[in-house]
Scaffold this active site. Sequence first.
Site, short mmCIF file in Angstrom:
data_model
loop_
_atom_site.label_atom_id
_atom_site.label_comp_id
_atom_site.label_asym_id
_atom_site.label_seq_id
_atom_site.Cartn_x
_atom_site.Cartn_y
_atom_site.Cartn_z
N GLU A 119 0.85 -3.94 23.85
CA GLU A 119 1.63 -2.70 24.06
C GLU A 119 1.04 -1.92 25.22
O GLU A 119 -0.18 -1.88 25.36
CB GLU A 119 1.58 -1.84 22.79
CG GLU A 119 2.20 -2.55 21.59
CD GLU A 119 2.15 -1.73 20.30
OE1 GLU A 119 1.76 -0.55 20.36
OE2 GLU A 119 2.50 -2.26 19.26
N ARG A 130 1.23 -4.12 12.65
CA ARG A 130 0.58 -4.22 13.95
C ARG A 130 0.95 -5.57 14.57
O ARG A 130 1.12 -6.55 13.84
CB ARG A 130 -0.95 -4.15 13.82
CG ARG A 130 -1.51 -2.77 13.54
CD ARG A 130 -1.43 -1.85 14.76
NE ARG A 130 -2.06 -0.57 14.50
CZ ARG A 130 -1.42 0.52 14.06
NH1 ARG A 130 -0.12 0.49 13.84
NH2 ARG A 130 -2.08 1.66 13.87
N ASP A 187 8.54 -3.40 15.73
CA ASP A 187 8.16 -2.08 16.24
C ASP A 187 6.80 -2.14 16.94
O ASP A 187 6.43 -1.21 17.64
CB ASP A 187 8.11 -1.06 15.09
CG ASP A 187 7.82 0.35 15.58
OD1 ASP A 187 8.47 0.78 16.57
OD2 ASP A 187 6.94 1.03 15.00
N HIS A 230 7.00 0.97 19.21
CA HIS A 230 5.96 1.51 18.32
C HIS A 230 6.25 3.00 17.99
O HIS A 230 5.46 3.88 18.34
CB HIS A 230 4.56 1.36 18.92
CG HIS A 230 3.47 1.47 17.89
ND1 HIS A 230 2.25 0.88 18.03
CD2 HIS A 230 3.42 2.14 16.70
CE1 HIS A 230 1.49 1.16 16.97
NE2 HIS A 230 2.18 1.94 16.16
N GLY A 235 0.84 -1.20 0.00
CA GLY A 235 0.00 0.00 0.00
C GLY A 235 0.87 1.25 0.00
O GLY A 235 1.95 1.25 -0.59
N ARG A 236 0.39 2.29 0.67
CA ARG A 236 1.15 3.56 0.67
C ARG A 236 2.54 3.35 1.27
O ARG A 236 3.56 3.72 0.68
CB ARG A 236 0.39 4.62 1.47
CG ARG A 236 -0.82 5.18 0.76
CD ARG A 236 -1.63 6.04 1.69
NE ARG A 236 -2.25 5.23 2.71
CZ ARG A 236 -3.57 5.09 2.86
NH1 ARG A 236 -4.40 5.74 2.09
NH2 ARG A 236 -4.06 4.31 3.80
N ILE A 237 2.60 2.75 2.46
CA ILE A 237 3.89 2.56 3.12
C ILE A 237 4.71 1.50 2.39
O ILE A 237 5.91 1.69 2.13
CB ILE A 237 3.68 2.20 4.61
CG1 ILE A 237 3.10 3.41 5.35
CG2 ILE A 237 4.99 1.73 5.25
CD1 ILE A 237 2.68 3.14 6.78
N ILE A 247 6.43 -3.70 10.95
CA ILE A 247 6.13 -2.29 11.18
C ILE A 247 4.62 -2.06 11.04
O ILE A 247 4.18 -0.93 10.90
CB ILE A 247 6.89 -1.38 10.19
CG1 ILE A 247 6.67 -1.85 8.74
CG2 ILE A 247 8.38 -1.32 10.54
CD1 ILE A 247 6.95 -0.81 7.70
N GLY A 260 7.11 4.09 14.74
CA GLY A 260 7.17 4.28 13.29
C GLY A 260 6.96 5.72 12.86
O GLY A 260 7.70 6.25 12.03
#
Length: 309
Positions: free
Chosen positions: A256, A227, A251, A274, A149-151, A225, A276
């Site tokens: 968490e 979930r 990450d 976490h 996707g975008r990342i 990176i 990022g």
Amino acid sequence: MIPVNSVLQVGQFPEVMQTAIDQRITPVRYPDLSSNIPPGSYESILIRSNTQLPVELLEKLPLLKMVATCGVGYDNLPLDYLKAKGIKASNTPGVLNDAVCELAVGMLFGLLRRIPQAHEFVKSAAWSKGLFTVTTTLAGKCVGIAGMGRIGQDLAKRLEAFKVKIAYTGPSRKEVPYEYFPDIRSLAKASDVLFLACPATPETEKMVNAEVLSALDSKGYLINIARGSVVDEAALLVALQQNIIAGAALDVFENEPNPNIGFLNLDNVLLTPHIGSATSETRQLMTNLAIDNLEAFYNKKSLLTEVKN
Ligand code: NAP
């Protein structure tokens, strides 16, 4: 114009985000969800993606019509409830790509070249007693990305510079010059490094299981990176302890901010809390986009980045 005290700001916000908020709006802050909601008639909520938005809170806010979350992931929102009540939601896609990709590349080399261990080696003066271990080169390897996707796409473009082959999986093929694999297991089998950059959904829950980790094999590295829920952490712990895979950089975690302590005693992991999107530039951009969405809502305009569900 956003009316004073109409926005309920839920959860903890870092200082850089609070400063950006206070420059533009006057919300009522509700940092500790276990305390009573401050009295008021709230039409909107401002929240971060690391804070779960409880339905019990929403039920106490009859005027609520909009939730703006700071983060691209919106697995913290009870989407079914919001949809049923006609409450709109927005997220902050795109503006965090650079920060997340920069961390991802840092984790990649930190893991393969064992940079945290090398740093400790020098600091502890172990260098005067012997040589640091030889590590692993990235060039020539295959890097798989689950979630183009975008990342994922921004990450792939950065990785091209490192002389690797890039491959990916996801529900749909993309217009990208990389090999497509129909499922995560076949991608893992083809990859030396497997990045996770997909959303947390029922379909991706524990998608990286024992079988996928075995396919990655004893020379393969996992970098999450996305979930914590995307990985079966119990299976990952076994895979790391028994060298079924070479190592992992994480990450994000199932629990968490208290990750499984099993990870803390391993030498073949690189762990970050976490972070990022945690640069001041990016956090300001995220905050401003969230407030732009709130402004659009109050001005009765289309949201800039609406979560469609
Ligand atoms: P995005 O543009 O929506 O991209 C997500 C991609 O994942 C899409 O291409 C989607 O494919 C793919 N996908 C969906 N289900 C999949 C599956 N079962 N297997 C493999 N791929 C799947 O989102 P983004 O902006 O890149 O962000 C991705 C995720 O990164 C977020 O949801 C968030 O959880 C995580 N994130 C983490 C941090 C951090 O601090 N570590 C920061 C930001 C974001 P289709 O297009 O075919 O549906």
